[in-house]
Design a protein around this motif. Structure first.
Motif, PDB file in Angstrom:
ATOM      1  N   THR A   1       4.681  -7.217  -8.444  1.00 56.49           N
ATOM      2  CA  THR A   1       3.442  -6.420  -8.908  1.00 56.49           C
ATOM      3  C   THR A   1       2.738  -6.132  -7.374  1.00 56.49           C
ATOM      4  N   PRO A   2       1.725  -5.015  -7.497  1.00 58.53           N
ATOM      5  CA  PRO A   2       1.203  -4.734  -6.326  1.00 58.53           C
ATOM      6  C   PRO A   2       0.713  -5.726  -5.422  1.00 58.53           C
ATOM      7  N   ASN A   3      -0.092  -6.604  -6.101  1.00 60.89           N
ATOM      8  CA  ASN A   3      -0.719  -7.749  -5.502  1.00 60.89           C
ATOM      9  C   ASN A   3       0.288  -8.790  -4.640  1.00 60.89           C
ATOM     10  N   ALA A   4       1.340  -8.890  -5.320  1.00 62.77           N
ATOM     11  CA  ALA A   4       2.257  -9.772  -4.543  1.00 62.77           C
ATOM     12  C   ALA A   4       2.848  -9.070  -3.661  1.00 62.77           C
ATOM     13  N   ILE A   5       3.190  -7.880  -3.592  1.00 58.16           N
ATOM     14  CA  ILE A   5       3.741  -6.976  -2.810  1.00 58.16           C
ATOM     15  C   ILE A   5       2.691  -7.189  -1.261  1.00 58.16           C
ATOM     16  N   ALA A   6       1.713  -6.892  -1.735  1.00 52.04           N
ATOM     17  CA  ALA A   6       0.734  -6.683  -0.743  1.00 52.04           C
ATOM     18  C   ALA A   6       0.246  -7.992   0.233  1.00 52.04           C
TER      19      ALA A   6
ATOM     20  N   ASN B   1       2.478  -9.479   1.453  1.00 47.53           N
ATOM     21  CA  ASN B   1       3.560  -9.523   2.342  1.00 47.53           C
ATOM     22  C   ASN B   1       2.960  -8.860   3.687  1.00 47.53           C
ATOM     23  N   PHE B   2       2.074  -8.134   3.545  1.00 48.18           N
ATOM     24  CA  PHE B   2       1.496  -7.270   4.772  1.00 48.18           C
ATOM     25  C   PHE B   2       0.224  -7.554   5.103  1.00 48.18           C
ATOM     26  N   ASN B   3      -0.325  -6.753   6.262  1.00 43.24           N
ATOM     27  CA  ASN B   3      -1.174  -6.891   6.804  1.00 43.24           C
ATOM     28  C   ASN B   3      -2.243  -5.864   6.498  1.00 43.24           C
ATOM     29  N   THR B   4      -2.138  -5.451   5.110  1.00 42.89           N
ATOM     30  CA  THR B   4      -3.109  -4.457   4.755  1.00 42.89           C
ATOM     31  C   THR B   4      -3.792  -4.579   3.778  1.00 42.89           C
ATOM     32  N   THR B   5      -4.418  -3.577   3.109  1.00 37.87           N
ATOM     33  CA  THR B   5      -5.229  -3.831   1.724  1.00 37.87           C
ATOM     34  C   THR B   5      -4.133  -3.503   0.561  1.00 37.87           C
ATOM     35  N   ARG B   6      -4.644  -4.177  -0.610  1.00 35.33           N
ATOM     36  CA  ARG B   6      -3.783  -3.898  -1.690  1.00 35.33           C
ATOM     37  C   ARG B   6      -3.762  -2.156  -1.984  1.00 35.33           C
ATOM     38  N   GLN B   7      -5.126  -1.661  -1.616  1.00 36.96           N
ATOM     39  CA  GLN B   7      -5.200  -0.364  -2.141  1.00 36.96           C
ATOM     40  C   GLN B   7      -4.063   0.489  -1.321  1.00 36.96           C
ATOM     41  N   ALA B   8      -3.811  -0.010   0.057  1.00 35.98           N
ATOM     42  CA  ALA B   8      -3.018   0.831   0.885  1.00 35.98           C
ATOM     43  C   ALA B   8      -1.479   0.629   0.366  1.00 35.98           C
ATOM     44  N   VAL B   9      -1.257  -0.471  -0.125  1.00 38.68           N
ATOM     45  CA  VAL B   9      -0.128  -0.853  -0.618  1.00 38.68           C
ATOM     46  C   VAL B   9       0.145   0.250  -1.935  1.00 38.68           C
ATOM     47  N   SER B  10      -0.757   0.307  -2.946  1.00 37.10           N
ATOM     48  CA  SER B  10      -0.631   0.962  -4.020  1.00 37.10           C
ATOM     49  C   SER B  10      -0.667   2.468  -3.768  1.00 37.10           C
ATOM     50  N   LYS B  11      -0.975   2.723  -2.433  1.00 36.51           N
ATOM     51  CA  LYS B  11      -0.653   4.290  -2.209  1.00 36.51           C
ATOM     52  C   LYS B  11       0.788   4.551  -1.851  1.00 36.51           C
ATOM     53  N   HIS B  12       1.166   3.658  -0.934  1.00 34.04           N
ATOM     54  CA  HIS B  12       2.627   3.787  -0.810  1.00 34.04           C
ATOM     55  C   HIS B  12       3.530   3.819  -2.011  1.00 34.04           C
ATOM     56  N   LEU B  13       2.863   2.681  -3.003  1.00 34.27           N
ATOM     57  CA  LEU B  13       4.035   2.866  -4.211  1.00 34.27           C
ATOM     58  C   LEU B  13       3.559   4.067  -4.961  1.00 34.27           C
TER      59      LEU B  13
ATOM     60  N   TYR C   1       6.684  -3.363 -10.254  1.00 30.68           N
ATOM     61  CA  TYR C   1       7.421  -2.192  -9.413  1.00 30.68           C
ATOM     62  C   TYR C   1       8.780  -2.848  -9.036  1.00 30.68           C
ATOM     63  N   SER C   2      10.070  -1.987  -9.412  1.00 30.43           N
ATOM     64  CA  SER C   2      11.181  -2.180  -8.894  1.00 30.43           C
ATOM     65  C   SER C   2      12.089  -1.041  -8.378  1.00 30.43           C
ATOM     66  N   LEU C   3      13.019  -1.264  -7.741  1.00 32.60           N
ATOM     67  CA  LEU C   3      13.688  -0.086  -6.934  1.00 32.60           C
ATOM     68  C   LEU C   3      14.768   0.658  -7.834  1.00 32.60           C
ATOM     69  N   GLU C   4      14.443   1.941  -7.935  1.00 32.03           N
ATOM     70  CA  GLU C   4      15.465   2.787  -8.426  1.00 32.03           C
ATOM     71  C   GLU C   4      16.649   2.950  -7.848  1.00 32.03           C
TER      72      GLU C   4
END
Lengths: 106, 106
Positions: free
Chosen positions: B27-32, B34-46, B66-69
């Motif tokens: 999930t976006p939260n779980a991914i976020a 792992n990084f030094n950014t906000t969840r919203q930034a990760v959401s944009k990347h996604l 989210y999973s890799l294609e």
DNA sequence: AATTTGCGCAATCGAAAGGTTTCATATATA
DNA sequence: TATATATGAAACCTTTCGATTGCGCAAATT
């Protein structure tokens, strides 16, 4: 600025340049003839490619021949490695599935 | 905007996300986390990764996994193909050189 | 010696990238 | 039903990108 090979190949013009000089060294002018931009724009792209050591220069009089540093391209391949394992495995899984189906048919 | 897979992998955070979800959907939260950014930034990347079909979503209640294609990753491999031929050829040339040296030694 | 040619560099500009903050919405939980 | 949680979307800001224009310099040509 710190350049990165992934950033270098992000631009379509730079990818085209890479392909163009992969087989034969070319001067900035000759390269620029293949694109709809100015020589200076191409020159900037070449500088970026040179910064991350994707191209090498060979001075010859007032001309500069640019050619691809093919070994550097392997870095992309190296990064892909981890994913290649996955998609090859997927393929094996499909193989197994087909095998199972065949067995079931008997 | 037209997105491109090469542009998608240009950003280091996005490459890290790709590696992260390559083996398991997240999930976006779980991914976020792992990084030094906000969840919203990760959401944009996604969103960018989704736009060029590099990731797929699976809605599960209010969570989105989210999973890799993985197949899309092959496009990079496909582009590398033309260069792989070159560096493999270089290797053969080295092989031939070594062979010639050996012959000369005899 | 004067001019042309090939090149890189610096200044400038509009567009896009990547981040944060603030919001709206849908789902879960109390 | 009221509240907490998971998420995406919009607005905004700063930095970077890609391109052009104008320049200076060195090598070739006249």
């Amino acid at each position: 600025m710190r350049r990165d090979i992934f950033q270098a190949i992000a631009d379509p013009t730079r990818r085209a340049i890479i392909t163009l000089i992969a087989f034969q060294a070319m001067t900035p002018n000759a390269i620029a003839e293949n694109f709809n931009t100015t020589r200076q724009a191409v020159s900037k792209h070449l500088r970026i490619l040179a910064e991350c050591e994707l191209v090498k220069q060979e001075h010859q009089g007032r001309e500069i021949y640019y050619s691809l540093e093919i070994d550097k391209m392997k870095e992309i391949d190296k990064w892909l490695e981890q994913f290649r394992k996955i998609w090859e495995n997927r393929f094996n899984q499909l193989d197994n599935l087909l095998l199972t189906i065949k067995k079931a048919e008997k």
